[in-house]
Each structure stands twice: as structure tokens, then as C-alpha cells.
Design a protein around this motif. Structure first.
Motif, PDB file in Angstrom:
ATOM      1  N   LYS A 606      -0.075 -58.898 -11.233  1.00 47.62           N
ATOM      2  CA  LYS A 606       0.841 -59.713 -10.442  1.00 47.62           C
ATOM      3  C   LYS A 606       1.862 -58.803  -9.773  1.00 47.62           C
ATOM      4  O   LYS A 606       2.104 -57.673 -10.204  1.00 47.62           O
ATOM      5  CB  LYS A 606       1.565 -60.718 -11.342  1.00 47.62           C
ATOM      6  N   TYR A 608       5.688 -57.949  -8.818  1.00 50.58           N
ATOM      7  CA  TYR A 608       7.069 -58.121  -9.262  1.00 50.58           C
ATOM      8  C   TYR A 608       7.932 -57.224  -8.384  1.00 50.58           C
ATOM      9  O   TYR A 608       7.898 -56.002  -8.523  1.00 50.58           O
ATOM     10  CB  TYR A 608       7.238 -57.742 -10.736  1.00 50.58           C
ATOM     11  N   ASP A 713      10.375 -58.844 -15.585  1.00 51.75           N
ATOM     12  CA  ASP A 713       9.061 -59.228 -15.055  1.00 51.75           C
ATOM     13  C   ASP A 713       8.398 -60.233 -15.995  1.00 51.75           C
ATOM     14  O   ASP A 713       8.553 -60.160 -17.219  1.00 51.75           O
ATOM     15  CB  ASP A 713       8.171 -57.996 -14.893  1.00 51.75           C
ATOM     16  N   GLY A 714       7.634 -61.148 -15.418  1.00 46.91           N
ATOM     17  CA  GLY A 714       7.050 -62.234 -16.192  1.00 46.91           C
ATOM     18  C   GLY A 714       6.137 -61.775 -17.308  1.00 46.91           C
ATOM     19  O   GLY A 714       6.072 -62.405 -18.366  1.00 46.91           O
ATOM     20  N   ALA A 715       5.419 -60.654 -17.114  1.00 46.19           N
ATOM     21  CA  ALA A 715       4.463 -60.206 -18.125  1.00 46.19           C
ATOM     22  C   ALA A 715       5.150 -59.548 -19.318  1.00 46.19           C
ATOM     23  O   ALA A 715       4.585 -59.464 -20.402  1.00 46.19           O
ATOM     24  CB  ALA A 715       3.487 -59.213 -17.498  1.00 46.19           C
ATOM     25  N   ASP A 783       0.381 -63.283 -17.034  1.00 49.87           N
ATOM     26  CA  ASP A 783       1.115 -64.340 -16.334  1.00 49.87           C
ATOM     27  C   ASP A 783       0.124 -65.469 -16.120  1.00 49.87           C
ATOM     28  O   ASP A 783      -0.757 -65.385 -15.268  1.00 49.87           O
ATOM     29  CB  ASP A 783       1.632 -63.840 -14.984  1.00 49.87           C
TER      30      ASP A 783
END
Length: 991
Positions: A606, A608, A713-715, A783
Motif C-alpha cells: 500500500k 503511505y 502507517d496502517g500496516a 491493510d
């Protein structure tokens, strides 16, 4: 009419090529003098020529040639051995071949017999007085070894004609000729044309196996020597003839000249006015009569006869492209290259051109010539008048092709097509050459996922391969040839000069157009990966030798295509870099043998901000050479890291765990170790397209980020834990204060998703499928997708080299005073012979400032050793091949390629996990190099070397080279992970 199409769909849409060419010539008995056989071998290299021709056709089991010079022995061979064809050489003045032929024919009536004669006037006169009734064919030997191949194929065609032509629709060329000399000249030419055509239509096959099978459907050649014989052949096979090639004059009664060729043409024209008919004659005056019969004409004495013959056949027998021309003489309107083109352009052909070519059966002839018998026969039986409108006829062709393509595409790799490429199509190819090692591996992974229903097998997870397009090796060849790059590639120029030349070159137009269409369908960055023929093979994987470039996504399609083109050229250029050539030399490979395919693979992960990366990258190996109790070697080992896999490839210290004991990760055993050994940085792709530059350094647009940069970051939430300094513990819950460290604890300890189970399943399936130990590269997007699934991407599956030789290291040997080096953490197995040199990095000289300079010194030493053809043991502190200058000497594989054994001294300043970077490890095991981790004090080992070596042959500020008078005894017991080096051979037991 639709009813006919539907019926055809179920009954005739495909051809079973396995049913073709069932009868073959496997053994040829050649009866000739030893002198004649020597001449044949010297001129033509009989078996080599036959073998090469069969390989060109992808046919198995080329015929073996058995030679004898006596009639008595020939009869004995025929009695004792299965023989399919007899070739007799004529000796002037002797009648022995003819009497032998009659004996063979009496004993074996169905066995074909060929007489091979030199081309001399006295030979022709001699043959007029002989009984040739037992001879099936007579040919003149003109010094062309292709004639032998043509003879074999002619006889095979005759053997298979009834089944292949009548029952399965295979097409044929009728050759009508009675001149032995001319037949001997023209037959090899015709087969060369047919082989060329078969290689063209084989591209309709959707994978290599289907291409090979389609070659069985090549047109056959049927030879007739008389008018009656030619008429009989036409009656039997007329509906399946692509064309006729005929002489004008036949020797009717030896002395009387006839014009039976014209009579044959008239006979055929009454039944099929549009069948291609070509006259060949030594008399130019026959050309006008041929024109009146709407036939072609070639003068036999023409110096360009072979070229003219090929051009006529291509233009009139359905070979080559299908060209729709304006019947009013205004030239070509549309050119059709393949079946997909015909489907694509069928509605664009003008009414006049469509009617003209359809009524002349040119569409069906072209389809049949390409072994598309089911479609070809359908359209031969249909007439324009069968349809109410021309568009209905076009729709019939379109629908039939669609049915054929759908039926034949099931379960195979798709060819790239801008109209078909979409998010559901996982694997495509551009070009028709090899996919290379990695490409084949990805295709295999895709099939493995489907075959074992892995996509939804595990809760919370989809298992897939990234959406992939492979640019096949034929485009590499075309790129190299059209830009004349082989000269610079094979030179000693440095890497930058080679790259500069490659970047100035142009990719093939067809590839550039496909790339323009490809970028319209993607929305992620693209990894441009090498996939050479030698990569990931069992014994020469070339892992990490070539470059991989990450191209950022750009909404500007033109810019995106340009970046991809430059990246592809960079990968092509890397085939000829210094490092690649050194690896080639070490593996005894020839640089000309290497062919490069390219993998275009959407990058997993993804975006970021300006970073793009997956939450997790990993390498899993089904055999663990460094097990930690209670692990065993067969439990395997996994290394995972945050971000792009470049971190692991460069030898970074990822999280190591055994899939059978995921909660016993060594780095998490105590907080201090977790703090010290956890990942401190990660790699991400810079999404700013301005950062992309086509350099020889493939890390040009990779960001080396600190772990702290990813905390938002989402991860990150799925991979990190907190180190609480106050309580000296690691917390996996939501903690406000503390240091972020990468532990993957939520996966390994709390089963966030079933990574260990996935790896164990893949080990089990992959090892069985490949019949060897395996290595897997993977990435995970954490994610979650809209359906709340993690995505596990299988990136690569390759074989590990298995243990070949088993040895024991006894207790007595380990305690012997002759021991120079001893390890109980040894990688590899077997005896390592012809080693007399020990290269040691001086412990006191090693530090992060000197490590790069040490690597260069070792590179120079390695080159000297290669030139002297000397293997050596390389020993030094820390992790070999690490990109971290503090952890060890940062050598690349090419710099130490002549080392038989690599020794890693344990560094007292910090703990170092044994080096298992993916590519370094793969090359290590593939080359059969041993890797020993030694706990003894390096100073003690240096002292032993000084005491036992013959002398020091080389020394610098950083390294010292010892030479021993006798070969060192080097043994590694792969089962017990023990290794030993001794200064002279004591007794040992083989396991």
C-alpha cells in the motif's frame, strides 16, 4: 447456420494432436563402404544434422543410424534388430545393392528401401540397366545433409498420410516430379519451408507443450512420379491439398517427351479451380501455357530458384500472413498475422476483398496451413451463399474463432492482449519465447494455488500471486539483434558504459506497443524483475545476480511506459555486467547461452505518503541448516521483515522463526535480544516518479526508512510491539509510551492470521510438487481488503540443492591435534577436495571503516585464485555478505566465488545470527560452498595456521593467505551440522 456452428462447437472445436504422427522412423540401416560413410559424416554429420532438425521441430527420439559395409551383416542386423528404413549407397560397377534390395524386400515387404547415389553421368547410365523394382526411392547425394532428414520425413509422411490427412485434417503438398537429381535438390528446400511454416503456426499454441503438439500438424509432402499416381493421390487427398508443384514434362517411355503436367493441371482445375498449382520446368517457353491455366511458373535453372519457390508457396499455399487485397488491383488492404488478428479485423475487411478471398477458399486454406483444421474445415464447407448477409458470414467466423480460443485457453497461460488484460487475469505473457526461470516458477505457483485450492483455504487470508506479465526471451533476442548490442555486451567495458549503450537502444516496436497498453490497465507500482533461462534452475539459479527495479506508478501513461522501457533495458544490460560474467565463468556457463525474460509484477503493498511497501516480506526454506532446539532440520525456517524484501536479500536481520514453533522466535526470547536484534530500518519504494533514474544501481529509488517513520502507517499496527524501558518488558497491547520495535508478535504469538500454517502447507505441497527441498519468497498485505482478508502473495518458489554426499565426523577427529577449524554450526555437506589455501581477515584489522576496503582486497585475491584455478578457504569475523558494514565484510557473491568454504568467526562484541540472506544463501548452497560458524578465538586459528602452513604467500594490512604443503581435509556433516578442516588426511568413515 447457427445450428451448424453449435454442433461444430461440441464436436470439432479442437484437434487432438496426440493422434498425429503415430508412425516414426526410429532406426536407419545405412549400407555403404566405410569410405562412403566417412564422406557422409565429414560432409554432413549425419546424426547431428538429424538431431538438430528434430529439435527444431520439438520432436523426440531422432532416428539412430546404424552403418555396415556388408550385405551379410546388413541381413543379420535386420533379423536381430528393429529397423525402420534401409538406405543403400551405390558403388559404381557393382550390382550388390540391387540384389541386396531384392532380398530385403522379399523378407520384409513393407520395409522402405532408399538408394543413395553420387551425381555422375555414368551413374545415370548405370541405373538404366538395373532392376529398381525393390527400391522405393532413389536420390542423388549432392553433399547436403538436409537430404537425409528430408528422406526420413518423406517416408514418415507416407506412413502417416492415411490417418493424419483423412481422419484428422492435416494438409499436404503434392510434388509431381520424376527427375532423381531435381527431387534430391528440391525436397530439402520444401521441408525447410514447411519447418519454417510449422514454427510460425506453432505460436498459436498457448504453452510450450501445446506448441510442441501443434508441430505434429505440419503439412506433409506426397511425392508422385507419374500422371496416374498424381491423379490417384488427388482423388484420395484432394480436399486436403494446399497446392501442387509439378514438372511439365515426364519421361513417358524413356525417350518420348510428354506434357502430362498440363494434363494434370486441367484435371484438377475441373474439380477445384482455385487450388494453387505451380509448374517447374527447364523450358522457359512453358511459362505462357502455365499462365493460361492460371498457374504459377518457375524456371528450374534460375539461380534464385529456392527463394522464388519459397515466395510462391508463402503467397499461394496459405503460408505466412493472410493478405486481403482489393480484387480491382489496388493492392493490399488488411494483413492477418494470426488467429487473433483474423477475429479482430474480420469486420474491417471490405466486402469486395472478403467475397473474393472467401470464394477462392483462401481463408480456409490459411487456417488449415496453420494446423487450425477444425475451423478451416468448417469454412471450407460453408459458402458465402449460405449466409443472408456478409456480416452474418463475418459473425460466423468471429464466433467460431471465439469458441476455439475459449476452448483452448482453459487452464493455460494467457498471451497478453490489451483487450483481455484485466484485474481477473493473473498471468500473461508477451512474446512466444521462454518465460525464464522465475517466470516459469510464477506460472507454476499460479497453477499450484488453483490445483490445491489454496486461494480461500485459510481463514482471514487470500493466497495469490501478484498480477504478472512476462516478457519472453524472444524479445530479448530481437532487442539485442536489432540494436547490434552483442559487440558491446561481450566486451570488457565497465557496467556504466554497457548500460549507457543499452539505454540508447530501442525496444522492439511490438513490445513498446504492448507496454503502452499495459500501463493503461494498472494502478500500482511495477517491479521489473529478471527471469533469465538459468535463474532458479536446480543447479545454477543465478539468484540475485541480475537487477530488479521498482518503477513508481504514474498517471501519465506516456511517462509510465518510458520508465518501464528504461527499467527493462537496465535488466537486459545487467546480463553483461562484470558480476554476471564472473558468475557465468564460475559455473562454466557461456554468456551466449543466457537469454533474459522480464517479469512485470505489480508491487505488493500500500501507499503511505511517499512510501509504498508491503507490511511483511519473507523467505521460507523447507530445510533449516541452523536448527535451534527443539527444531529439526526438516521443520524448515522462515525469515520475515517489515517492508520490501530487499532488506532480507541484503542480509538484514529479520525475524527468524520455525513454522512448527512460531512462539519460540530466538530474537524474542529475552527483551535485551529483541531490542538489540530487531529490525531498525526498512525499505520502501519512493512513489515520487522524479526519484526514478535508470542507473546500474537498482536501489536508486528505494527509501531506507527508520522504523519510527512508519508508526502512523496502517500496516505498522499489525507488526510492531512496544518496549517498555521502565518495566523492561515487551508489550503487544496498546501502549502509549515506549520504543516501537518490529516483532510480528501479533502474527507469531496471537495468530492474527495463520502464517505458520500457510508456510507448513506450502512446504508440504511445494516439496512434493518439486520433489526436492524448496525456498519460498512471499509478501503480505495486512491493510485489509473490503472483505476483511489479508493478502498472502507468493512471489517465488525455487528448489534448494539437496545433500549429495554423506560423511561422518567422528569424536576422535573433532578432538584431534590436526584440527585447523571446527564448527558445530555448519552449512553444506560432503568432502571438499583440492584446497591448499586459507585466506584470513586479520581480526584486529576489521571494523566498519575498513570493511569496504577489505571486500575489494578479497575481490582482487579471488580473481588471482580464479586465474590460478585454486580453491580456498575464506575466514573472517562477522557475517559475510551483509550490507551492514558493522556486521561483517560486505562482499558480493562474485567477489568470493572461488571459495570452497566460508568461515564466519563469532564476534565477541555482539551476537550475530548465521548469515542466511536469500540470494547469498541460495548461491552458497547451489555452488556447493560450505559455510562454517566457528566459536574458537580467531587468534588461536591464526596460530594453528602459522604452525602448520608451508608459508604465507600473500599479506596486506587486512588479509593473510596461508598455503599448505598438502591438501587440507575439509568435511561437512550436513545431518549433524558439523564441519571440520584438518591439516593432513586422517582416517575417516563414509556415511
Amino acid at each position: 447456420m447457427q445450428k451448424n456452428i453449435d454442433q461444430w462447437q461440441f464436436e470439432q472445436s479442437t484437434t487432438d494432436f496426440n493422434r498425429l504422427m503415430q508412425k516414426r522412423i526410429y532406426r536407419v540401416l545405412l549400407v555403404c563402404s566405410r569410405y562412403d560413410y566417412f564422406i557422409l559424416e565429414e560432409d554432413g554429420r549425419i546424426e547431428e544434422q538429424i538431431f538438430n532438425e528434430y529439435m527444431a521441430l520439438n520432436m523426440r527420439y531422432p532416428p539412430a543410424v546404424i552403418q555396415t559395409d556388408s550385405a551379410e551383416e546388413a541381413l543379420k542386423i535386420l533379423e536381430d534388430e528393429e529397423t525402420d528404413l534401409v538406405i543403400l549407397m551405390l558403388n559404381i560397377g557393382e550390382s550388390e545393392p540391387f540384389s541386396l534390395a531384392r532380398k530385403i524386400k522379399d523378407l520384409y515387404p513393407g520395409k522402405p528401401i532408399v538408394l543413395l547415389t553420387p551425381f555422375l553421368r555414368e551413374v545415370s547410365a548405370h541405373l538404366k540397366h538395373e532392376d529398381l523394382s525393390a527400391i522405393d526411392y532413389t536420390f542423388c547425394w549432392l553433399g547436403n545433409a538436409d537430404l537425409l532428414v528430408a528422406i526420413i520425413k518423406l517416408i514418415e509422411d507416407k506412413m502417416n498420410a492415411a490417418n493424419d490427412i483423412v481422419n484428422n485434417g492435416v494438409q499436404a503438398l503434392l510434388l509431381v516430379e520424376d527427375s532423381v537429381r531435381y527431387i534430391s535438390h528440391i525436397l530439402p528446400v520444401l521441408y525447410k519451408i514447411i519447418i519454417w511454416q510449422s514454427q510460425q503456426f506453432a505460436q498459436e499454441g498457448l504453452n510450450e507443450h501445446l506448441k510442441m503438439l501443434r508441430l505434429r500438424g505440419r503439412p506433409k509432402i506426397i511425392l508422385a512420379k507419374t500422371l496416374e499416381e498424381a491423379k490417384q493421390i488427388y482423388k484420395q487427398y484432394g480436399d486436403h491439398l494446399l497446392g501442387v508443384i509439378s514438372d511439365v514434362s515426364f519421361n513417358k517411355n524413356r525417350n518420348e517427351i510428354s506434357f502430362e503436367g498440363f494434363e494434370l493441371c486441367k484435371y484438377i482445375r475441373e474439380k477445384d479451380p482455385f487450388l494453387a498449382f505451380l509448374f517447374q520446368s527447364s523450358d522457359k517457353s512453358n511459362a505462357e501455357r502455365a499462365r493460361q491455366l492460371n498457374a504459377g511458373f518457375l524456371w528450374k535453372q534460375s539461380k534464385s530458384l529456392s527463394h522464388e519457390l519459397k515466395q510462391y508457396i508463402i503467397e499461394n499455399f496459405g503460408f505466412g500472413d493472410l493478405v486481403f487485397s482489393n480484387p480491382k488491383g489496388k493492392g493490399e488492404t488488411i494483413r492477418i498475422h494470426d488467429l487473433a488478428d483474423l477475429q479482430k479485423f474480420i469486420f474491417d475487411i471490405s466486402d469486395e476483398a472478403f467475397i473474393y478471398h472467401a470464394r477462392r477458399n483462401e481463408i480456409s486454406r490459411w487456417l488449415n496451413a496453420r494446423a487450425l483444421f477444425s475451423i478451416g474445415s468448417l469454412f471450407r464447407d460453408l459458402q458465402i451463399e449460405d449466409f443472408e448477409t456478409l456480416n452474418q458470414a463475418r459473425s460466423c467466423i468471429f464466433d467460431a474463432i471465439a469458441i476455439y480460443r475459449i476452448t483452448n485457453c482453459k487452464g493455460v497461460i494467457a498471451s497478453f492482449n490489451k483487450n483481455d488484460f484485466n484485474e481477473y487475469l493473473t498471468f500473461c505473457r508477451i512474446g512466444e519465447g521462454s518465460l525464464g526461470g522465475k517466470g516459469r516458477g510464477l506460472a507454476f505457483l499460479d497453477a499450484l494455488i488453483r490445483r490445491h485450492n489454496l486461494y480461500d483455504k485459510f481463514e482471514k487470508t487470500h493466497i495469490v500471486i501478484p498480477r504478472t506479465v512476462v516478457i519472453a526471451t524472444d524479445l530479448f533476442d530481437e532487442f539485442m539483434e536489432q540494436n547490434d548490442l552483442y559487440k558491446i555486451a561481450s566486451s570488457e567495458s565497465d557496467d556504466k558504459k554497457i548500460l549507457e549503450k543499452f539505454l540508447k537502444a530501442s525496444l522492439p516496436n511490438r513490445l513498446y506497443h504492448d507496454l503502452q497498453n499495459y500501463v493503461k490497465k494498472i494502478q500500482n507500482p511495477v517491479a521489473v524483475r529478471s527471469s533469465s533461462k538459468l535463474e532458479d534452475s536446480h543447479f545454477m539459479p543465478f539468484a540475485g545476480v541480475y537487477r530488479t527495479y521498482m518503477v513508481p506508478y504514474s498517471k501519465d501513461e506516456k511517462k509510465m511506459a518510458e520508465m518501464l522501457c528504461d527499467a527493462i533495458k537496465c535488466v537486459y544490460a545487467s546480463v553483461y555486467y562484470k558480476e554476471s560474467k564472473a558468475y557465468m565463468a564460475s559455473t562454466s556457463s557461456v554468456i551466449d547461452e543466457e537469454k533474459m525474460a522480464i517479469i512485470l509484477e505489480e508491487v505488493c503493498g500500500k501507499a503511505y505518503q511517499n512510501r509504498f511497501y508491503p507490511a511483511m516480506s519473507g523467505v521460507a526454506r523447507s530445510v533449516n541448516y541452523y536448527p535451534v532446539l527443539p527444531e529439526t532440520a526438516g521443520d524448515g525456517v522462515v525469515n520475515i521483515a517489515y517492508g520490501l524484501g530487499k532488506y532480507l536479500v541484503d542480509g538484514g536481520s529479520g525475524m527468524r522463526f520455525c513454522p512448527k514453533y512460531p512462539k519460540k522466535a530466538l530474537q524474542l526470547s529475552v527483551p535485551e535480544l529483541a531490542l538489540k536484534e530487531s529490525q531498525k530500518y526498512f525499505y520502501a519504494l519512493n512513489t515520487d516518479e522524479r526519484a526514478w533514474k535508470p542507473l546500474d544501481d537498482d536501489k536508486v529509488n528505494l527509501l531506507k526508512c527508520s522504523i519510527s517513520e512508519a508508526k502512523n502507517d496502517g500496516a505498522f499496527q499489525f507488526c510492531a510491539s512496544k518496549f517498555d524501558f521502565n518495566n523492561h518488558v515487551i508489550s503487544d497491547g496498546i501502549v502509549e509510551s515506549g520504543l516501537d520495535i518490529i516483532t510480528f508478535s501479533k502474527v507469531l504469538n496471537y495468530n492474527l492470521f495463520p502464517l505458520p500454517e500457510i508456510i507448513k502447507t506450502l512446504f508440504n505441497i511445494g516439496s512434493k510438487e518439486m520433489n526436492t527441498a524448496i525456498e519460498i519468497e512471499f509478501a503480505v498485505d495486512m491493510d485489509k481488503t473490503p472483505d476483511q482478508k489479508f493478502i498472502f502473495y507468493l512471489l517465488q518458489l525455487r528448489p534448494m540443492v539437496m545433500i549429495k554426499h554423506l560423511v561422518n565426523i567422528t569424536v576422535e577427529e573433532a578432538k584431534s591435534k590436526n584440527v585447523l577449524l571446527y564448527s558445530e554450526m555448519a552449512l553444506g555437506n560432503g568432502l571438499f577436495e583440492n584446497v591448499k589455501h586459507l585466506v584470513v581477515v586479520k581480526p584486529e584489522a576489521f571494523n566498519s571503516v575498513n570493511s569496504a576496503a577489505i571486500a575489494l582486497e578479497i575481490e582482487r585475491l579471488n580473481a588471482m585464485m580464479m586465474e590460478q584455478k585454486q580453491q580456498y578457504i575464506l575466514a573472517g569475523p562477522g557475517r559475510w555478505g551483509s550490507s551492514d558494514f558493522c556486521l561483517g565484510v560486505p562482499v558480493k557473491w562474485a567477489q568470493i566465488i572461488n571459495a570452497s568454504i566460508i568461515v564466519e568467526f563469532e564476534n565477541s562484541q555482539f551476537y550475530i545470527e548465521p548469515s542466511q540472506g536469500a540470494h547469498f544463501f541460495q548461491n552458497l548452497t547451489t555452488m556447493g560452498t560450505a559455510y562454517l560458524t566457528v566459536t574458537d578465538n580467531p587468534a588461536l586459528i591464526m596460530q594453528r595456521a602459522v604452525e602448520n602452513a608451508e608459508k604465507v604467500v600473500y599479506e596486506t594490512d587486512f588479509i593473510k593467505v596461508f598455503r599448505f604443503a598438502k591438501e587440507l581435509v575439509c568435511k561437512v556433516d550436513g545431518r549433524a551440522n558439523k564441519g571440520i578442516v584438518m591439516v593432513y588426511p586422517p582416517l575417516y568413515k563414509e556415511g
